[in-house]
Design a protein around this motif. Structure first.
Motif, PDB file in Angstrom:
ATOM      1  N   SER A 161      -9.628  31.679   3.982  1.00  0.00           N
ATOM      2  CA  SER A 161      -9.932  31.841   5.409  1.00  0.00           C
ATOM      3  C   SER A 161     -11.286  32.490   5.609  1.00  0.00           C
ATOM      4  O   SER A 161     -12.096  32.044   6.436  1.00  0.00           O
ATOM      5  CB  SER A 161      -8.847  32.684   6.089  1.00  0.00           C
ATOM      6  N   GLU A 162     -11.544  33.583   4.875  1.00  0.00           N
ATOM      7  CA  GLU A 162     -12.813  34.288   5.012  1.00  0.00           C
ATOM      8  C   GLU A 162     -13.984  33.402   4.616  1.00  0.00           C
ATOM      9  O   GLU A 162     -15.024  33.386   5.274  1.00  0.00           O
ATOM     10  CB  GLU A 162     -12.810  35.573   4.171  1.00  0.00           C
ATOM     11  N   LEU A 163     -13.828  32.658   3.532  1.00  0.00           N
ATOM     12  CA  LEU A 163     -14.903  31.782   3.081  1.00  0.00           C
ATOM     13  C   LEU A 163     -15.182  30.667   4.083  1.00  0.00           C
ATOM     14  O   LEU A 163     -16.345  30.349   4.378  1.00  0.00           O
ATOM     15  CB  LEU A 163     -14.550  31.183   1.721  1.00  0.00           C
ATOM     16  N   MET A 164     -14.123  30.073   4.632  1.00  0.00           N
ATOM     17  CA  MET A 164     -14.326  28.966   5.571  1.00  0.00           C
ATOM     18  C   MET A 164     -14.842  29.450   6.915  1.00  0.00           C
ATOM     19  O   MET A 164     -15.628  28.758   7.573  1.00  0.00           O
ATOM     20  CB  MET A 164     -13.025  28.172   5.743  1.00  0.00           C
ATOM     21  N   LEU A 171     -20.390  35.634   0.427  1.00  0.00           N
ATOM     22  CA  LEU A 171     -19.552  36.806   0.613  1.00  0.00           C
ATOM     23  C   LEU A 171     -19.393  37.518  -0.719  1.00  0.00           C
ATOM     24  O   LEU A 171     -19.025  36.903  -1.717  1.00  0.00           O
ATOM     25  CB  LEU A 171     -18.174  36.416   1.159  1.00  0.00           C
ATOM     26  N   SER A 172     -19.680  38.808  -0.742  1.00  0.00           N
ATOM     27  CA  SER A 172     -19.558  39.582  -1.966  1.00  0.00           C
ATOM     28  C   SER A 172     -18.097  39.737  -2.350  1.00  0.00           C
ATOM     29  O   SER A 172     -17.193  39.598  -1.516  1.00  0.00           O
ATOM     30  CB  SER A 172     -20.196  40.963  -1.783  1.00  0.00           C
ATOM     31  N   ARG A 173     -17.865  40.052  -3.599  1.00  0.00           N
ATOM     32  CA  ARG A 173     -16.502  40.319  -4.050  1.00  0.00           C
ATOM     33  C   ARG A 173     -15.928  41.515  -3.301  1.00  0.00           C
ATOM     34  O   ARG A 173     -14.732  41.554  -2.994  1.00  0.00           O
ATOM     35  CB  ARG A 173     -16.487  40.575  -5.554  1.00  0.00           C
ATOM     36  N   GLU A 174     -16.770  42.498  -3.008  1.00  0.00           N
ATOM     37  CA  GLU A 174     -16.320  43.670  -2.265  1.00  0.00           C
ATOM     38  C   GLU A 174     -15.812  43.287  -0.877  1.00  0.00           C
ATOM     39  O   GLU A 174     -14.774  43.763  -0.421  1.00  0.00           O
ATOM     40  CB  GLU A 174     -17.454  44.682  -2.137  1.00  0.00           C
ATOM     41  N   LYS A 175     -16.545  42.416  -0.196  1.00  0.00           N
ATOM     42  CA  LYS A 175     -16.124  41.973   1.138  1.00  0.00           C
ATOM     43  C   LYS A 175     -14.830  41.173   1.066  1.00  0.00           C
ATOM     44  O   LYS A 175     -13.922  41.361   1.891  1.00  0.00           O
ATOM     45  CB  LYS A 175     -17.232  41.144   1.784  1.00  0.00           C
ATOM     46  N   LEU A 176     -14.736  40.287   0.100  1.00  0.00           N
ATOM     47  CA  LEU A 176     -13.508  39.498  -0.050  1.00  0.00           C
ATOM     48  C   LEU A 176     -12.333  40.396  -0.403  1.00  0.00           C
ATOM     49  O   LEU A 176     -11.216  40.189   0.078  1.00  0.00           O
ATOM     50  CB  LEU A 176     -13.699  38.430  -1.126  1.00  0.00           C
ATOM     51  N   ARG A 177     -12.579  41.381  -1.241  1.00  0.00           N
ATOM     52  CA  ARG A 177     -11.519  42.325  -1.612  1.00  0.00           C
ATOM     53  C   ARG A 177     -11.034  43.091  -0.385  1.00  0.00           C
ATOM     54  O   ARG A 177      -9.836  43.279  -0.181  1.00  0.00           O
ATOM     55  CB  ARG A 177     -12.048  43.283  -2.676  1.00  0.00           C
ATOM     56  N   GLU A 178     -11.969  43.512   0.443  1.00  0.00           N
ATOM     57  CA  GLU A 178     -11.619  44.255   1.654  1.00  0.00           C
ATOM     58  C   GLU A 178     -10.795  43.408   2.605  1.00  0.00           C
ATOM     59  O   GLU A 178      -9.796  43.865   3.163  1.00  0.00           O
ATOM     60  CB  GLU A 178     -12.907  44.716   2.353  1.00  0.00           C
ATOM     61  N   ILE A 191     -10.400  39.666  -7.990  1.00  0.00           N
ATOM     62  CA  ILE A 191     -10.848  38.629  -7.059  1.00  0.00           C
ATOM     63  C   ILE A 191     -11.158  37.343  -7.811  1.00  0.00           C
ATOM     64  O   ILE A 191     -10.818  36.240  -7.370  1.00  0.00           O
ATOM     65  CB  ILE A 191     -12.075  39.111  -6.263  1.00  0.00           C
ATOM     66  N   ASP A 192     -11.806  37.456  -8.975  1.00  0.00           N
ATOM     67  CA  ASP A 192     -12.149  36.276  -9.766  1.00  0.00           C
ATOM     68  C   ASP A 192     -10.891  35.513 -10.192  1.00  0.00           C
ATOM     69  O   ASP A 192     -10.877  34.278 -10.206  1.00  0.00           O
ATOM     70  CB  ASP A 192     -12.957  36.685 -10.993  1.00  0.00           C
ATOM     71  N   VAL A 193      -9.849  36.244 -10.545  1.00  0.00           N
ATOM     72  CA  VAL A 193      -8.590  35.607 -10.963  1.00  0.00           C
ATOM     73  C   VAL A 193      -7.970  34.846  -9.787  1.00  0.00           C
ATOM     74  O   VAL A 193      -7.528  33.698  -9.931  1.00  0.00           O
ATOM     75  CB  VAL A 193      -7.599  36.651 -11.512  1.00  0.00           C
ATOM     76  N   ARG A 213     -24.039  33.770  -8.712  1.00  0.00           N
ATOM     77  CA  ARG A 213     -24.039  34.716  -9.830  1.00  0.00           C
ATOM     78  C   ARG A 213     -24.601  36.081  -9.425  1.00  0.00           C
ATOM     79  O   ARG A 213     -25.678  36.177  -8.845  1.00  0.00           O
ATOM     80  CB  ARG A 213     -24.839  34.151 -10.995  1.00  0.00           C
ATOM     81  N   GLY A 214     -23.829  37.115  -9.732  1.00  0.00           N
ATOM     82  CA  GLY A 214     -24.260  38.477  -9.457  1.00  0.00           C
ATOM     83  C   GLY A 214     -24.085  38.908  -8.012  1.00  0.00           C
ATOM     84  O   GLY A 214     -24.378  40.055  -7.667  1.00  0.00           O
ATOM     85  N   VAL A 215     -23.600  38.003  -7.148  1.00  0.00           N
ATOM     86  CA  VAL A 215     -23.455  38.325  -5.724  1.00  0.00           C
ATOM     87  C   VAL A 215     -22.015  38.144  -5.254  1.00  0.00           C
ATOM     88  O   VAL A 215     -21.359  39.074  -4.811  1.00  0.00           O
ATOM     89  CB  VAL A 215     -24.404  37.469  -4.855  1.00  0.00           C
ATOM     90  N   GLY A 216     -21.514  36.911  -5.344  1.00  0.00           N
ATOM     91  CA  GLY A 216     -20.161  36.655  -4.856  1.00  0.00           C
ATOM     92  C   GLY A 216     -19.869  35.170  -4.781  1.00  0.00           C
ATOM     93  O   GLY A 216     -20.213  34.417  -5.695  1.00  0.00           O
ATOM     94  N   TYR A 217     -19.322  34.739  -3.664  1.00  0.00           N
ATOM     95  CA  TYR A 217     -18.905  33.350  -3.506  1.00  0.00           C
ATOM     96  C   TYR A 217     -19.348  32.800  -2.159  1.00  0.00           C
ATOM     97  O   TYR A 217     -19.495  33.530  -1.186  1.00  0.00           O
ATOM     98  CB  TYR A 217     -17.379  33.234  -3.624  1.00  0.00           C
ATOM     99  N   ARG A 218     -19.498  31.472  -2.120  1.00  0.00           N
ATOM    100  CA  ARG A 218     -19.890  30.800  -0.878  1.00  0.00           C
ATOM    101  C   ARG A 218     -19.108  29.498  -0.760  1.00  0.00           C
ATOM    102  O   ARG A 218     -18.952  28.757  -1.734  1.00  0.00           O
ATOM    103  CB  ARG A 218     -21.388  30.515  -0.884  1.00  0.00           C
ATOM    104  N   PHE A 219     -18.612  29.230   0.445  1.00  0.00           N
ATOM    105  CA  PHE A 219     -17.961  27.952   0.732  1.00  0.00           C
ATOM    106  C   PHE A 219     -18.973  27.059   1.423  1.00  0.00           C
ATOM    107  O   PHE A 219     -19.664  27.475   2.357  1.00  0.00           O
ATOM    108  CB  PHE A 219     -16.753  28.153   1.653  1.00  0.00           C
ATOM    109  N   TYR A 220     -19.082  25.844   0.950  1.00  0.00           N
ATOM    110  CA  TYR A 220     -19.991  24.916   1.607  1.00  0.00           C
ATOM    111  C   TYR A 220     -19.303  23.562   1.753  1.00  0.00           C
ATOM    112  O   TYR A 220     -18.458  23.187   0.948  1.00  0.00           O
ATOM    113  CB  TYR A 220     -21.303  24.773   0.822  1.00  0.00           C
TER     114      TYR A 220
END
Length: 226
Positions: A161-164, A171-178, A191-193, A213-220
């Motif tokens: 949901s957050e990615l879309m 979005l950083s792993r920290e933001k997704l974790r939050e 988060i990676d798992v 890499r080194g930042v987080g994830y992005r949905f495109y």
């Protein structure tokens, strides 16, 4: 905004009532008995819930709320003295939206109430997110891919949901974790798992979740050219 608190300890009830009462309308219950009637009468915007209660447990109350069509989208914050990670993960996977460990500091708790209410309100406003053959239906809490439902865990649902919602943004792993695990202190690896499992369940569409890499994830998602 109206906040309903279910807490069996009198001292904690009084503390939460007085500290939150300056900003919110507060309704306090000692336990979860006759909960559906109480929710109908008071119609709260957020539920603060102790995990360890006499009679009906906090986990059972979360399940009851999430399985009731009338109140299934009610934001729930767990407030509890349990500190084990397994307890926290279990509560979040059942459907709690956030988790606060006692002692609950008033300013932090008020901020989390506002944040979780805002987040759920955004989803209620959006109703659905669609990208090609992938659809998130917030009202039904379902993910549909190519016309078929994809069985996601609650954490996977929140991550997607957050990615879309922020398609194209990193979005950083920290933001997704939050957003997906409340304030639960877990490693980036957690988060990676979850992300690996989510991508697998989305099959080929999982490739639309890009690792930066080194930042987080992005949905495109790019619409096909005609």
């Amino acid at each position: 905004m109206k906040v309903m608190i279910i807490e069996d300890e009198e001292e904690m009830r009084d503390h939460l009532r007085s500290s939150l009462g300056e900003e919110f309308e507060v309704v306090v219950l000692e336990n979860g008995s006759n909960l559906q009637a109480q929710l109908t009468v008071h119609n709260p915007d957020v539920l603060l819930l102790d995990q360890v209660l006499p009679g009906k447990s906090g986990a059972e109350i979360v399940q009851e709320v999430r399985s009731s069509p009338k109140v299934s989208r009610l934001p729930i914050i767990m407030v509890t003295g349990l500190t084990g990670e397994e307890d926290k993960v279990a509560a979040l996977e059942l459907g709690a939206d956030d988790y606060v460990t006692k002692p609950a500091y008033p300013r932090e708790l008020a901020a989390r109430i506002r944040a979780v209410h805002r987040r759920i309100s955004e989803e209620e406003y959006q109703k659905k997110l669609v990208a090609g053959g992938l659809e998130i239906d917030f009202s039904a809490h379902r993910v549909i891919l190519g016309g078929k439902e994809v069985p996601l865990t609650l954490t996977e649902f929140k991550i997607l949901s957050e990615l879309m919602k922020r398609s194209g943004q990193v979005l950083s792993r920290e933001k997704l974790r939050e957003r997906a695990l409340g304030n639960l202190n877990v490693t980036d690896r957690t988060i990676d798992v979850h992300m690996a499992s989510l991508r697998k369940k989305l099959s080929e569409f999982g490739g639309n979740i890009e690792t930066v890499r080194g930042v987080g994830y992005r949905f495109y998602h790019t619409e096909p050219q005609h």
